[in-house]
Design an enzyme around this catalytic site. Sequence first.
Site, PDB file in Angstrom:
ATOM      1  N   SER A  63       3.553  -0.774  10.110  1.00  0.00           N
ATOM      2  CA  SER A  63       2.254  -0.093  10.163  1.00  0.00           C
ATOM      3  C   SER A  63       2.175   0.685  11.472  1.00  0.00           C
ATOM      4  O   SER A  63       2.785   0.311  12.454  1.00  0.00           O
ATOM      5  CB  SER A  63       1.116  -1.113  10.173  1.00  0.00           C
ATOM      6  OG  SER A  63       1.406  -2.227   9.394  1.00  0.00           O
ATOM      7  N   THR A  96      -4.212  -0.741   9.178  1.00  0.00           N
ATOM      8  CA  THR A  96      -4.682  -0.794  10.570  1.00  0.00           C
ATOM      9  C   THR A  96      -5.759   0.278  10.759  1.00  0.00           C
ATOM     10  O   THR A  96      -5.527   1.278  11.432  1.00  0.00           O
ATOM     11  CB  THR A  96      -3.519  -0.518  11.550  1.00  0.00           C
ATOM     12  OG1 THR A  96      -2.859   0.690  11.141  1.00  0.00           O
ATOM     13  CG2 THR A  96      -2.533  -1.641  11.599  1.00  0.00           C
ATOM     14  N   ALA A 100      -3.198  27.337   7.970  1.00  0.00           N
ATOM     15  CA  ALA A 100      -4.620  27.128   8.269  1.00  0.00           C
ATOM     16  C   ALA A 100      -5.284  26.478   7.070  1.00  0.00           C
ATOM     17  O   ALA A 100      -4.901  26.714   5.926  1.00  0.00           O
ATOM     18  CB  ALA A 100      -5.288  28.457   8.583  1.00  0.00           C
ATOM     19  N   GLY A 107       0.811  -1.219   0.000  1.00  0.00           N
ATOM     20  CA  GLY A 107       0.000   0.000   0.000  1.00  0.00           C
ATOM     21  C   GLY A 107       0.840   1.264   0.000  1.00  0.00           C
ATOM     22  O   GLY A 107       1.985   1.271  -0.482  1.00  0.00           O
ATOM     23  N   PHE A 132      -6.960  14.343   0.072  1.00  0.00           N
ATOM     24  CA  PHE A 132      -6.833  14.990   1.390  1.00  0.00           C
ATOM     25  C   PHE A 132      -5.720  16.029   1.419  1.00  0.00           C
ATOM     26  O   PHE A 132      -5.637  16.839   2.333  1.00  0.00           O
ATOM     27  CB  PHE A 132      -6.649  13.953   2.506  1.00  0.00           C
ATOM     28  CG  PHE A 132      -5.261  13.399   2.652  1.00  0.00           C
ATOM     29  CD1 PHE A 132      -4.829  12.328   1.889  1.00  0.00           C
ATOM     30  CD2 PHE A 132      -4.384  13.946   3.576  1.00  0.00           C
ATOM     31  CE1 PHE A 132      -3.546  11.815   2.042  1.00  0.00           C
ATOM     32  CE2 PHE A 132      -3.094  13.437   3.739  1.00  0.00           C
ATOM     33  CZ  PHE A 132      -2.671  12.377   2.958  1.00  0.00           C
ATOM     34  N   CYS A 168      -3.614   8.976   8.699  1.00  0.00           N
ATOM     35  CA  CYS A 168      -2.864   8.857   9.958  1.00  0.00           C
ATOM     36  C   CYS A 168      -3.339   9.744  11.091  1.00  0.00           C
ATOM     37  O   CYS A 168      -3.518   9.258  12.208  1.00  0.00           O
ATOM     38  CB  CYS A 168      -1.391   9.152   9.692  1.00  0.00           C
ATOM     39  SG  CYS A 168      -0.570   7.790   8.887  1.00  0.00           S
ATOM     40  N   PHE A 175      -7.521  19.006   8.549  1.00  0.00           N
ATOM     41  CA  PHE A 175      -6.568  17.976   8.111  1.00  0.00           C
ATOM     42  C   PHE A 175      -7.304  16.685   7.777  1.00  0.00           C
ATOM     43  O   PHE A 175      -8.374  16.405   8.303  1.00  0.00           O
ATOM     44  CB  PHE A 175      -5.471  17.738   9.153  1.00  0.00           C
ATOM     45  CG  PHE A 175      -5.938  17.259  10.516  1.00  0.00           C
ATOM     46  CD1 PHE A 175      -6.387  15.955  10.720  1.00  0.00           C
ATOM     47  CD2 PHE A 175      -5.886  18.110  11.606  1.00  0.00           C
ATOM     48  CE1 PHE A 175      -6.787  15.511  11.969  1.00  0.00           C
ATOM     49  CE2 PHE A 175      -6.287  17.684  12.868  1.00  0.00           C
ATOM     50  CZ  PHE A 175      -6.751  16.392  13.049  1.00  0.00           C
TER      51      PHE A 175
HETATM   52  C1  UDX Z   1       1.359  12.479   8.109  1.00  0.00           C
HETATM   53  C2  UDX Z   1       2.718  12.815   8.750  1.00  0.00           C
HETATM   54  O1  UDX Z   1       3.177  14.097   8.271  1.00  0.00           O
HETATM   55  C3  UDX Z   1       3.745  11.736   8.437  1.00  0.00           C
HETATM   56  O2  UDX Z   1       4.965  11.990   9.123  1.00  0.00           O
HETATM   57  C4  UDX Z   1       3.185  10.373   8.858  1.00  0.00           C
HETATM   58  O3  UDX Z   1       4.067   9.335   8.490  1.00  0.00           O
HETATM   59  C5  UDX Z   1       1.824  10.121   8.227  1.00  0.00           C
HETATM   60  O4  UDX Z   1       0.926  11.205   8.528  1.00  0.00           O
HETATM   61  P1  UDX Z   1       0.324  12.671   5.663  1.00  0.00           P
HETATM   62  O5  UDX Z   1      -0.977  12.426   6.339  1.00  0.00           O
HETATM   63  O6  UDX Z   1       0.676  11.847   4.472  1.00  0.00           O
HETATM   64  O7  UDX Z   1       1.539  12.501   6.698  1.00  0.00           O
HETATM   65  O8  UDX Z   1       0.385  14.205   5.184  1.00  0.00           O
HETATM   66  P2  UDX Z   1       0.664  15.596   5.931  1.00  0.00           P
HETATM   67  O9  UDX Z   1       1.515  16.411   5.043  1.00  0.00           O
HETATM   68  O10 UDX Z   1       1.130  15.431   7.316  1.00  0.00           O
HETATM   69  O11 UDX Z   1      -0.775  16.290   5.924  1.00  0.00           O
HETATM   70  C6  UDX Z   1      -1.855  15.817   6.724  1.00  0.00           C
HETATM   71  C7  UDX Z   1      -3.043  16.748   6.585  1.00  0.00           C
HETATM   72  O12 UDX Z   1      -2.793  17.996   7.233  1.00  0.00           O
HETATM   73  C8  UDX Z   1      -3.403  17.100   5.140  1.00  0.00           C
HETATM   74  O13 UDX Z   1      -4.797  17.106   4.990  1.00  0.00           O
HETATM   75  C9  UDX Z   1      -2.835  18.490   4.959  1.00  0.00           C
HETATM   76  O14 UDX Z   1      -3.494  19.229   3.971  1.00  0.00           O
HETATM   77  C10 UDX Z   1      -3.069  19.070   6.355  1.00  0.00           C
HETATM   78  N1  UDX Z   1      -2.160  20.185   6.686  1.00  0.00           N
HETATM   79  C11 UDX Z   1      -0.809  19.997   6.742  1.00  0.00           C
HETATM   80  C12 UDX Z   1      -2.701  21.438   6.995  1.00  0.00           C
HETATM   81  O15 UDX Z   1      -3.918  21.631   6.957  1.00  0.00           O
HETATM   82  N2  UDX Z   1      -1.845  22.467   7.346  1.00  0.00           N
HETATM   83  C13 UDX Z   1      -0.498  22.295   7.419  1.00  0.00           C
HETATM   84  O16 UDX Z   1       0.208  23.274   7.764  1.00  0.00           O
HETATM   85  C14 UDX Z   1       0.046  21.020   7.100  1.00  0.00           C
HETATM   86  P1  ADP Z   2      -1.109   1.871   4.318  1.00  0.00           P
HETATM   87  O1  ADP Z   2      -1.504   3.303   4.023  1.00  0.00           O
HETATM   88  O2  ADP Z   2      -0.900   1.625   5.796  1.00  0.00           O
HETATM   89  O3  ADP Z   2       0.034   1.399   3.485  1.00  0.00           O
HETATM   90  P2  ADP Z   2      -2.953   0.431   2.588  1.00  0.00           P
HETATM   91  O4  ADP Z   2      -4.394   0.091   2.828  1.00  0.00           O
HETATM   92  O5  ADP Z   2      -2.581   1.375   1.481  1.00  0.00           O
HETATM   93  O6  ADP Z   2      -2.401   0.955   3.987  1.00  0.00           O
HETATM   94  O7  ADP Z   2      -2.122  -0.919   2.334  1.00  0.00           O
HETATM   95  C1  ADP Z   2      -2.182  -2.045   3.117  1.00  0.00           C
HETATM   96  C2  ADP Z   2      -2.111  -3.274   2.191  1.00  0.00           C
HETATM   97  O8  ADP Z   2      -1.938  -4.448   3.017  1.00  0.00           O
HETATM   98  C3  ADP Z   2      -3.376  -3.535   1.366  1.00  0.00           C
HETATM   99  O9  ADP Z   2      -3.020  -3.524  -0.010  1.00  0.00           O
HETATM  100  C4  ADP Z   2      -3.861  -4.936   1.818  1.00  0.00           C
HETATM  101  O10 ADP Z   2      -4.364  -5.720   0.739  1.00  0.00           O
HETATM  102  C5  ADP Z   2      -2.579  -5.555   2.363  1.00  0.00           C
HETATM  103  N1  ADP Z   2      -2.782  -6.651   3.321  1.00  0.00           N
HETATM  104  C6  ADP Z   2      -3.564  -6.652   4.434  1.00  0.00           C
HETATM  105  N2  ADP Z   2      -3.454  -7.836   5.082  1.00  0.00           N
HETATM  106  C7  ADP Z   2      -2.578  -8.617   4.373  1.00  0.00           C
HETATM  107  C8  ADP Z   2      -2.036  -9.935   4.540  1.00  0.00           C
HETATM  108  N3  ADP Z   2      -2.361 -10.711   5.570  1.00  0.00           N
HETATM  109  N4  ADP Z   2      -1.169 -10.390   3.594  1.00  0.00           N
HETATM  110  C9  ADP Z   2      -0.816  -9.611   2.550  1.00  0.00           C
HETATM  111  N5  ADP Z   2      -1.276  -8.360   2.348  1.00  0.00           N
HETATM  112  C10 ADP Z   2      -2.146  -7.849   3.244  1.00  0.00           C
END
Ligand code: UDX
Ligand code: ADP
Length: 471
Positions: free
Chosen positions: A135, A96, A273, A16, A343, A281, A277
């Site tokens: 994860s 997860t 702003a 993923g 997002f 995650c 978000f």
């Molecule tokens: C986040 C963490 O940054 C990263 O370290 C972790 O591994 C996974 O989660 P991600 O969710 O991919 O990464 O993107 P990020 O750039 O953090 O943005 C998250 C959200 O916050 C987005 O919707 C973004 O638009 C928003 N954001 C970010 C704001 O609204 N303002 C900001 O100043 C920064």
């Molecule tokens: P992330 O953002 O955490 O990478 P994703 O949903 O993009 O999450 O990716 C997780 C991947 O893990 C999915 O493609 C799903 O099919 C795979 N997956 C989940 N359970 C198993 C498993 N038991 N064996 C192999 N692949 C798995």
Amino acid sequence: MASPVEVKKICCIGAGYVGGPTCAVIALKCPHIQVTIVDLNQSRIDAWNSEDFSLPIYEPGLDDVVKACRGRNLFFSTDVNKGIQEADLIFVSVNTPTKKNGVGAGYAADLNYIELATRQIAAVATSSKIVVEKSTVPCRTAESMRTILEANSKPNCRFDILSNPEFLAEGTAIDDLFNPDRVLIGSLQTPEGISACASLTAVYANWVAKERILNVGLWSSELTKLAANAMLAQRISSINALSAICEATGANIDEVAHAVGYDSRVGPKFLKASVGFGGSCFQKDILNLVYLSESLHLPEVAAYWRQVVEMNEYQKNRFSKRVVDTLFNTITGKRIAVLGFAFKADTGDTRESAAITLIKNFLNETAYVNVYDPKVPHEQIWQDLQEAIPNKPLETIQKQVTLSASAMDACLNAEAVVIATEWKEFKEIDWQTVYDSMKKPAFVFDGRLLVDADALRKIGFKVTSIGRGGV
Ligand code: UDX
Ligand code: ADP
């Protein structure tokens, strides 16, 4: 200390957003290591293997990495068992999501996928493995994995568990992986744990400076991931809370954030702003932290972190309400163009995207909505809207929502344009042509502080920006 195993073959379970880019970069940077990424999802693996490199996730620079090493030392497969058996080191990068049912529903992480993957490792491994939890998981998941592996392992099979949380952000994943602020590896502080940690450290040391590779205890590593995301999200909720004060007082949130960020103790990043978000995650990890705090009988701590998510919900709903209020208190039957569905910019990921809440609110007010996003597939948009509005059949939603082929198309005959994602192309639109094609008065609601509001006002638009008063 047992001398560290030299890692020659890596298997990554889960192809993923995390497993794919991370292990592709490991393959690029470590040509001497064979990396196999496995997944149960056949169509996802087919896309990773596709001849024209139409990969299952959009991430700038990812296709170049995959082009450089696929078939050389990077392989994608659905043969999970073979991947496990061959590897010295296994990353577990499965999904997860937040639990939907049962104890902790709405807060706790659903560890079913982790558990199934762990049981599979135990069932099929015929030699010792280093198992790395990648994860994002609640604290002490590694302990559960260890219990499952130990209870099910065969003689002469040792499993050492490490926690190695991923800090990449989508949209900049490849850069983040090439130049990480830090790599965090958690292990038990036993001779075996420390030795396993040294094996993984040696993999990253192929391109990451030693002083950026932090070795800590297992639980510290697991908690750090939640803490880092919670603190980043908290900055955004803080600035968004201040944006509401700015709108009410006429202060300008960009000016406030800029000046606050000049304090070297605060720093300038993550103070933009926004309409709220999103992403897979932030919300999930904070809710995990809330659940953990409650389980530890720390209700004040739980309430503190919960407020970060509540502020985010408030921001999304507040923004939608501002649209309705500005459009003379009703949007019934009006056409609204929503620019952006992902997002954030530079990703096709829509998980927890603010656009979903906005559109849901607009549909509730019986508006018509045109949606355009440069990267999100149309099926994904329908799926997300159906999930967000389970009480309406998809056909009813489709009567109110049109998916447009371009930003220009989306704006045609609309009364208002709402910028939900900060795609660069929205900044560069020919706003004069957009204005000419819209109903008048023509409104722009900038949820990302993306466009030059004064320039748009000169064209004739009524512009509302987050964190600024007036139109
Ligand atoms: C986040 C963490 O940054 C990263 O370290 C972790 O591994 C996974 O989660 P991600 O969710 O991919 O990464 O993107 P990020 O750039 O953090 O943005 C998250 C959200 O916050 C987005 O919707 C973004 O638009 C928003 N954001 C970010 C704001 O609204 N303002 C900001 O100043 C920064
Ligand atoms: P992330 O953002 O955490 O990478 P994703 O949903 O993009 O999450 O990716 C997780 C991947 O893990 C999915 O493609 C799903 O099919 C795979 N997956 C989940 N359970 C198993 C498993 N038991 N064996 C192999 N692949 C798995």
